[in-house]
Scaffold this motif. Structure first.
Motif, short mmCIF file in Angstrom:
data_model
loop_
_atom_site.label_atom_id
_atom_site.label_comp_id
_atom_site.label_asym_id
_atom_site.label_seq_id
_atom_site.Cartn_x
_atom_site.Cartn_y
_atom_site.Cartn_z
N TYR A 537 246.77 -20.54 -27.46
CA TYR A 537 245.36 -20.13 -27.41
C TYR A 537 245.24 -18.62 -27.20
N LYS A 538 246.18 -18.06 -26.51
CA LYS A 538 246.19 -16.61 -26.27
C LYS A 538 246.54 -15.84 -27.53
N ASN A 539 247.37 -16.43 -28.39
CA ASN A 539 247.95 -15.68 -29.51
C ASN A 539 247.39 -16.00 -30.89
N VAL A 540 246.65 -17.09 -31.04
CA VAL A 540 246.21 -17.45 -32.40
C VAL A 540 245.15 -16.46 -32.90
N VAL A 541 245.11 -16.36 -34.23
CA VAL A 541 244.15 -15.45 -34.84
C VAL A 541 242.73 -15.98 -34.72
N ARG A 542 241.82 -15.03 -34.63
CA ARG A 542 240.39 -15.31 -34.60
C ARG A 542 239.71 -14.40 -35.63
N PRO A 543 238.44 -14.61 -35.90
CA PRO A 543 237.77 -13.75 -36.89
C PRO A 543 237.97 -12.27 -36.59
N ALA A 560 241.08 -21.30 -33.14
CA ALA A 560 240.85 -21.47 -31.69
C ALA A 560 240.05 -22.74 -31.44
N GLU A 561 239.06 -23.01 -32.30
CA GLU A 561 238.27 -24.22 -32.16
C GLU A 561 239.11 -25.48 -32.41
N CYS A 562 240.08 -25.39 -33.32
CA CYS A 562 240.99 -26.52 -33.53
C CYS A 562 241.79 -26.80 -32.27
N LEU A 563 242.29 -25.75 -31.64
CA LEU A 563 243.02 -25.93 -30.38
C LEU A 563 242.13 -26.53 -29.31
N GLU A 564 240.90 -26.07 -29.23
CA GLU A 564 239.98 -26.63 -28.24
C GLU A 564 239.73 -28.11 -28.49
N ALA A 565 239.71 -28.50 -29.77
CA ALA A 565 239.43 -29.90 -30.11
C ALA A 565 240.54 -30.84 -29.67
N VAL A 566 241.78 -30.35 -29.59
CA VAL A 566 242.90 -31.22 -29.20
C VAL A 566 243.37 -30.95 -27.78
N LYS A 567 242.68 -30.07 -27.06
CA LYS A 567 243.12 -29.68 -25.71
C LYS A 567 243.22 -30.86 -24.77
N ASP A 568 242.17 -31.65 -24.68
CA ASP A 568 242.18 -32.78 -23.75
C ASP A 568 243.31 -33.75 -24.08
N ALA A 569 243.55 -33.98 -25.36
CA ALA A 569 244.63 -34.88 -25.75
C ALA A 569 245.98 -34.34 -25.30
#
Length: 849
Positions: A537-543, A560-569
């Motif tokens: 999450y610290k290193n992935v690219v963003r806009p 980043a939103e993809c990572l947030e979507a699988v965070k709880d899992a």
């Protein structure tokens, strides 16, 4: 004399034969498909006296006094229910397995119309699907059971076709009921059958080829050798693949064709082929690319054993690695794997004067036209290629396999000619996923910021070039992963060997390198003292960030939103693994890349004409919904023609995750013009109008010296969390993909599920073994996952695309869906027991090897 019923009609047959041959050839009941000829895949499933059976291994002599039901024998109510249920749930992709699935569903529901999900999985255990991941098929069967159980009426189909609508696939009915035609479903009067004699050895000199005894056989129409071929080479990018190996030349793998025979009946092909005499001088094969790189290695091609070398360097990689706080270097190995599409390769060709007509199931009718015209030495306009339904591709139907041989025989004999691969021929001959050996170094600073990555790749090209160069390039450019750092280099070489060629395969090289890079990322996170989710999450690219290749991430970038979507899992268990990825849309790198479409108004409907192939991904449905979104028309006013070099413009190959963007945008542009016309006239008043549009995806060349080159028109991003159960098998997959916009929800999530199961198979069960250059793989031993082996798949689709972007912001999902699965699974196993998994298929799991 064998007496039995088929769909209620009595038949009396003297000669024993396989049931599938009797159904398809004698009765012309082509809804029953032949996928493997060994009772392993289930496409030929029929009902015999109320029980499931495989028509490919059932003989007529076993049917005396019995009753057979095929897909054509379902009642009208059953046909309507299954068509609706499978369409509503998105269960149909390439469609080749679906009639067999429906027959299995019927047997289940006839016995138990209130099945559990486990009942459904067990019911289709004998049926393989390579497209869907089974989820949508299981949902379709459950819905059908409910409709039968509660005697529900079949709803009227909703024809709302806007982007995002749950429109049923436009080809769902013909695929579900087996009425749509694949190439092997074609029959023509006077048709002959052709087959090639393949090399006895992986590498040998062909000293003599004598077809005289074959020609003397009363059922032989012709027997051809290399001297009968006007131009004896094929190959889309590098014409290095022999149509037939000539006397005095060397074979390069067991799939090489030596001679080509044609017979009046298919059953005589092997008998006639056995009469072809070939003298060989056996030579030592080179099966390891590292051995092929040695100075004293035999030269497999005139220019040596290296097809291509690809390099890219940005920043000062060695300095950044030397100064980094933490550095991880590992070696990774990935094997060849087979696409295992359900439909074996088939083509039918016939000659009409100075024109050759070719019916095929390939990924681009224009590629077929180019290859066949060059081989025959005739103008491209004299080759007319017509696409049939395509029973899966995944990249494996880009190269010539059967098209050129069918065309050659038809051209020289003047007779309609069919060439059909057996499943074993398909395994032995068509290109595979490239095997790769990779050394990957990844470095970060003390705070966990990635600073550099250096990647070396040796790719096994196999016997011929195919798409080895572009695959290596994409493997290299994507090997950095979707992270923000400035120092990146890769050096790759694609090496000829005496194995089955490597070619395009879903993921196009990125599945291999991301498998390694994402494991390096986990190890770096541990050295820094961060958990893997936090580190990513610290290193992935963003806009606005720059990818390591220099391209600036556009505003809809949603990793980043993809990572947030699988965070709880990820955090829900200590038996989970995580991986992220990126994948380009479009060929890019400065190469010509154009989508094209013609809209034709005829008889109150709009006909969409495009050469873009549907290989199961839903090309025609996507184009329909883009047109409906733009014009406001409903889907029942739209018809999509099959690709055809006569009527549909060249929209490029269905590859590189490009068709949703490229043909979608061309369709949008043409639809805007139609919308303007509809403001003053009706469709009836516009009868005969044709609107042509195209979309060129302009990009910068590979290795551009621009600070921030645009290598591709778009990138998709994804994240996967895999959880390992107490039985040491994959228990759950959570995937999230940045798809820009969802055009069709069932299709998009279905692609995600199918890609997940394909990626899981790549991780834990699939392989393609050899022994000294000989293929030992069989269809039943490829390790293809069945419904009962597939875990729950949770899909999140992230939409940040906007309507003003290309194709309303859609980016496609076909390839990216298979990429992050294997590394996530590998990271999960390592998290449990501390053992790295640096080769595929992963060892020390709960799966039998």
């Amino acid at each position: 004399m064998y007496r039995f019923q088929v769909n209620g009609t009595q038949h009396e047959v003297q000669e024993d034969q396989r049931l599938i041959d009797f159904l398809r050839a004698d009765l012309k009941l082509t809804g029953t498909k032949e996928g493997c000829s060994a009772g392993a895949c289930g496409t030929c499933t029929v009902i015999i006296d109320g029980k499931k059976a495989k028509a490919c291994v059932t003989k007529l002599s076993q049917l005396d006094g019995k009753s057979v039901v095929t897909i054509e024998g379902l009642s009208e109510r059953e046909k309507a229910v299954y068509t609706y249920a499978f369409g509503e749930c998105g269960a149909v992709q390439c469609g080749f397995c679906i009639p067999g699935m429906i027959i299995s569903a019927k047997v289940l529901i006839d016995e138990n119309n209130d099945p559990t999900p486990d009942d459904v999985k067990k019911a289709i255990l004998g049926n393989i699907c390579r497209c869907t991941g089974y989820v949508k098929i299981e949902e379709g069967i459950m819905l059908a059971a409910k409709m039968f159980r509660e005697n529900l009426p079949v709803p009227e189909k909703d024809t709302t076709g806007n982007v995002g609508a749950r429109l049923h696939r436009v080809d769902a009915e013909e695929k579900a009921l087996g009425t749509g035609q694949y190439a092997d479903d074609i029959h023509m009067d006077g048709m002959i059958y052709a087959k090639a004699l393949r090399s006895k050895y992986p590498r040998a000199r062909v000293d003599r080829v004598d077809v005289s005894k074959a020609l003397a056989h009363p059922k032989c129409v012709t027997a051809l050798t290399a001297k009968d071929v006007p131009f004896n080479k094929t190959g889309h990018l590098v014409p290095d693949w022999d149509v037939l190996i000539a006397e005095g030349d060397n074979t390069r793998y067991v799939g090489d064709a030596i001679a080509l025979v044609a017979t009046t009946e298919k059953k005589y092909l092997d008998e006639v082929l056995a009469l072809v005499e070939v003298d060989y001088t056996e030579l030592e094969p080179v099966v390891d690319p590292l051995e092929a790189l040695k100075p004293d290695a035999p030269q497999l091609h005139p220019d040596g054993n290296i097809l291509t070398r690809q390099t890219l360097s940005r920043g000062d990689v060695d300095k950044a690695i030397a100064e980094a706080a933490f550095v991880v270097t590992n070696h990774y190995s990935t094997p060849q794997t087979d696409h295992a599409f359900m439909e074996p390769e088939c083509a039918v060709a016939y000659r009409e004067g100075d024109v050759i007509h070719l019916h095929s199931g390939s990924q681009n009718v224009y590629d077929d036209r180019h290859e066949v015209s060059r081989m025959l030495g005739i103008p491209e306009e004299s080759v007319k290629v017509h696409s049939m339904l395509v029973g899966g591709g995944f990249g494996g139907k880009e190269d010539m396999s059967v098209q050129h041989h069918a065309s050659l025989v038809a051209w020289l004999t003047g007779k309609p000619t069919k060439v059909l691969f057996s499943r074993q021929e398909s395994l032995n001959i068509h290109p595979k996923r490239h095997a790769m050996e990779m050394d990957i170094t990844t470095a970060c600073d003390a705070e966990g910021n990635l600073v550099a990555s250096k990647v070396n790749i040796v790719s096994n090209c196999g016997a011929y070039a195919s798409l080895g160069g572009p695959v290596l390039q994409r493997a290299g450019t994507h090997s950095c992963g979707p992270y923000k750092f400035d120092n990146f280099a890769f050096d790759g070489v694609c090496v000829y060997t005496n194995t089955v060629p490597g070619g395009a395969f879903r993921g196009f090289g990125v599945t291999q390198t991301i498998f390694g890079q994402e494991q390096n990322i986990d190890e770096l996170a541990a050295l820094v003292g961060m958990d893997p989710w936090e580190f990513r999450y610290k290193n992935v690219v963003r806009p606005g960030d720059s990818l390591p290749n220099g391209q600036i991430c556009s505003e809809e970038t949603a990793l980043a939103e993809c990572l947030e979507a699988v965070k709880d899992a990820y955090y829900a268990s200590d038996r989970t693994g995580l991986a992220v990825c990126l994948k380009n849309s479009g060929i890019g790198v400065g190469l010509p890349d154009t989508g094209r479409v013609i809209l034709e108004v005829r008889d109150g409907k709009v006909r969409i004409r495009t050469g873009a192939a549907c290989i199961g991904q839903g090309m025609a449905t996507m184009a329909t919904q883009v047109l409906c979104e733009t014009t406001g028309l409903t889907a029942d006013k739209v018809f999509v023609e099959r690709p055809d070099t006569v009527r549909t413009p060249d929209s490029g190959t269905t590859t590189a995750s490009r068709q949703t963007v490229f043909t979608g945008e061309a369709t949008r542009k043409a639809s805007l013009r139609l919308k303007e016309m509809l403001e003053t006239k009706t469709l009836e008043e516009l009868n005969g109008v044709e609107i042509y549009e195209e979309f060129l995806g302009a990009t910068d060349p590979f290795n551009s010296d621009k600070p921030h080159p645009k290598n591709h028109v778009a990138y998709g991003y994804g994240a996967c969390v895999a959880r390992i159960g107490e039985d040491n098998k994959v228990a759950e997959l959570h995937v999230a993909y940045d798809v820009g916009r969802v055009v069709n929800p069932q299709s998009c999530s279905g692609q995600a599920e199918g890609g997940a199961i394909m990626g899981m198979g790549y991780a834990v069960t699939e392989d393609f073994p050899y022994k000294d250059g000989y293929v030992t793989a069989k269809y039943g031993t490829l390790g293809l996952l069945r419904a009962t082996q597939c875990p729950p798949i949770h899909v999140s689709l992230i939409e940040k695309g906007t309507p003003e972007q290309y194709a309303y912001g859609a980016k496609g999902i076909g390839e990216i869906s298979s990429i992050p699965i294997a590394p996530a699974i590998a990271n999960a196993y390592r998290r449990i027991d501390g053992e790295p998994r640096r080769s595929l298929p992963i060892q020390h799991t709960g799966y039998k090897k």
